[in-house]
Scaffold this motif. Structure first.
Motif, PDB file in Angstrom:
ATOM      1  N   HIS A   5      -6.815  99.645  76.721  1.00  0.00           N
ATOM      2  CA  HIS A   5      -6.278 100.457  77.818  1.00  0.00           C
ATOM      3  C   HIS A   5      -7.409 100.748  78.800  1.00  0.00           C
ATOM      4  N   GLY A   6      -7.232 100.416  80.069  1.00  0.00           N
ATOM      5  CA  GLY A   6      -8.277 100.589  81.065  1.00  0.00           C
ATOM      6  C   GLY A   6      -8.473 102.032  81.484  1.00  0.00           C
ATOM      7  N   ILE A   7      -9.711 102.511  81.411  1.00  0.00           N
ATOM      8  CA  ILE A   7     -10.049 103.894  81.731  1.00  0.00           C
ATOM      9  C   ILE A   7     -11.016 103.928  82.920  1.00  0.00           C
ATOM     10  N   GLY A   8     -10.788 104.866  83.836  1.00  0.00           N
ATOM     11  CA  GLY A   8     -11.738 105.162  84.897  1.00  0.00           C
ATOM     12  C   GLY A   8     -12.186 106.602  84.762  1.00  0.00           C
ATOM     13  N   ILE A   9     -13.492 106.846  84.809  1.00  0.00           N
ATOM     14  CA  ILE A   9     -14.031 108.196  84.620  1.00  0.00           C
ATOM     15  C   ILE A   9     -14.530 108.740  85.952  1.00  0.00           C
ATOM     16  N   ALA A  28      -9.501 100.727  71.359  1.00  0.00           N
ATOM     17  CA  ALA A  28      -8.225 100.996  72.022  1.00  0.00           C
ATOM     18  C   ALA A  28      -8.362 101.114  73.530  1.00  0.00           C
ATOM     19  N   VAL A  29      -9.575 101.351  74.026  1.00  0.00           N
ATOM     20  CA  VAL A  29      -9.771 101.565  75.462  1.00  0.00           C
ATOM     21  C   VAL A  29     -10.950 100.740  75.966  1.00  0.00           C
ATOM     22  N   ARG A  30     -10.978 100.555  77.278  1.00  0.00           N
ATOM     23  CA  ARG A  30     -12.120  99.917  77.930  1.00  0.00           C
ATOM     24  C   ARG A  30     -12.454 100.704  79.187  1.00  0.00           C
ATOM     25  N   ILE A  31     -13.685 101.163  79.305  1.00  0.00           N
ATOM     26  CA  ILE A  31     -14.105 101.887  80.497  1.00  0.00           C
ATOM     27  C   ILE A  31     -14.366 100.867  81.592  1.00  0.00           C
ATOM     28  N   PRO A  50     -21.068  98.306  79.008  1.00  0.00           N
ATOM     29  CA  PRO A  50     -20.817  96.900  79.327  1.00  0.00           C
ATOM     30  C   PRO A  50     -19.508  96.701  80.088  1.00  0.00           C
ATOM     31  N   GLY A  51     -19.587  96.041  81.226  1.00  0.00           N
ATOM     32  CA  GLY A  51     -18.391  95.717  81.997  1.00  0.00           C
ATOM     33  C   GLY A  51     -17.915  96.784  82.949  1.00  0.00           C
ATOM     34  N   ALA A  52     -18.540  97.957  82.944  1.00  0.00           N
ATOM     35  CA  ALA A  52     -18.094  99.038  83.826  1.00  0.00           C
ATOM     36  C   ALA A  52     -18.744  98.918  85.201  1.00  0.00           C
TER      37      ALA A  52
END
Length: 370
Positions: A5-9, A28-31, A50-52
């Motif tokens: 699940h894509g997360i933006g902080i 379960a999530v990816r920042i 990584p990847g953010a």
């Protein structure tokens, strides 16, 4: 489990470190993206994930891979950032309190419902083994029918350790809106929703002195009550006496005690996920510790967001917007009661969230939630 699940902080201040330690490597999530009013701070945070990407808030809210916005801004910005995320069609999980005022909170919940997106809100500490074991003990009849409770939080104030504590002493801050969500959320888990409150409050100092960091010794203004106390009338009839204070050095009181017909339960600090639950049975002079019976073992901040992501039609989010709105209603009603000198009935209620089964660390770090 499918794709993460894509997360933006949004907001990379002090509390973000605790969230990142849970979320950065969770399957379960990816920042996807991070943003902060300080662009350099966003770049530094992104470099550790990584990847953010480090992006602007506007770009983050409309990033095609961001499904949920984690709003870690200061309380006065919660409504603006959460509202913009909702308008962009994103789910929101926000640090406590939900918003700085009750009308703002009501608006956020209504806008989310209209937009068909989910709202979650801290604290998620109450999903740990401390509060959940206490809940299991109460629900299992260990102390008999609950009759009364107390909750006490006393500290000298966060300016001792926080390098930029200004927001703790302006509207949206203070001991009640800052620390109250932990205690009141726990009380709702333990004893159910609240129907009315009576409050009293004081503000006996007009400034505080920063005790650490680059602004050491700087004096900041105090604009909110720093000692708030009151009584919560739970729907089931239990009365809880609540005290939250930035005006004391320390206390020996248990963070929460629940008194029943057959015994008393001492509940650990709801600002922590774990801790020892103790009980004293009527006629037994000795307190006894309970082994963990429920809750996420060795939980950490961000587990409420994972719980939100994994919720479905059969099990709503436990750290939900509805819970946060009810807690905000309780807190703002206490402050109104203190100002107006009268008992205030609440305009919201909430169902007790589903109890958390005893969930080992490896399970909540990897397996689907129950």
């Amino acid at each position: 489990m499918g794709d993460p699940h894509g997360i933006g902080i949004v907001g990379l201040g002090f509390i973000s470190r605790a969230y990142l330690s849970t979320l950065a490597d969770h399957p379960a999530v990816r920042i996807v993206a991070v943003a902060d009013i300080d662009a350099e701070r966003a770049v530094a945070a992104a470099a550790t994930i990584p990847g953010a990407e480090a992006v602007s808030v506007e770009r983050l809210l409309h990033h095609p891979d961001v499904m949920t916005v984690l709003n870690l801004t200061i309380p006065s910005a919660h409504a603006e950032v959460s509202g913009a995320a909702i308008d962009a069609g994103r789910n929101v999980y926000v640090e406590k309190p939900l918003t700085a005022t009750f009308p703002q909170g009501r608006s956020i919940i209504d806008r989310a419902a209209s937009a068909g997106v989910r709202i979650g809100c801290a604290p998620d500490t109450v999903l740990g083994t401390g509060t959940q074991t206490a809940r299991a003990a109460i629900d299992g009849g260990l102390i008999g029918r609950p009759l009364a409770a107390s909750a006490v939080m006393v500290t000298p104030g966060h300016e001792r350790w926080h390098p930029h504590p200004d927001f703790y002493y302006v509207p949206g801050g203070g001991p009640l809106l800052d620390m109250g969500p932990y205690y009141i959320s726990a009380l709702v888990h333990l004893l159910g929703p609240v129907r009315a409150v009576i409050g009293a409050a004081s503000q006996l100092r007009d400034s505080r002195i920063i005790g650490s960091g680059p602004r050491l010794g700087q004096r900041i203004p105090v604009e909110v009550p720093t000692h708030v106390t009151g009584v919560l009338e739970h729907v089931g009839g239990v009365l809880t006496t609540l005290t939250t204070s930035f005006d004391g050095v320390a206390t020996t009181a248990a963070p929460i005690e629940v008194h029943g017909e057959a015994g008393t339960l001492a509940v650990p600090d709801p600002n922590n996920f774990d801790g020892t639950v103790r009980h004293l049975t009527l006629g037994d002079p000795e307190w006894h510790a309970l082994a963990p019976q429920a809750g996420y073992v060795a939980g950490s901040r961000g587990i409420g967001l994972i719980d939100l992501v994994r919720a479905d039609e059969t099990r709503p989010p436990r750290a939900s917007g509805d819970m946060a709105l009810h807690v905000l209603d309780i807190m703002t009603a206490l402050l109104r009661s203190a100002t107006e000198g009268r008992r205030i009935e609440l305009t919201t209620t909430v169902e007790r969230p589903a109890a958390v089964p005893l969930t080992p660390t490896d399970d909540w770090l990897s397996a689907p939630d129950r």
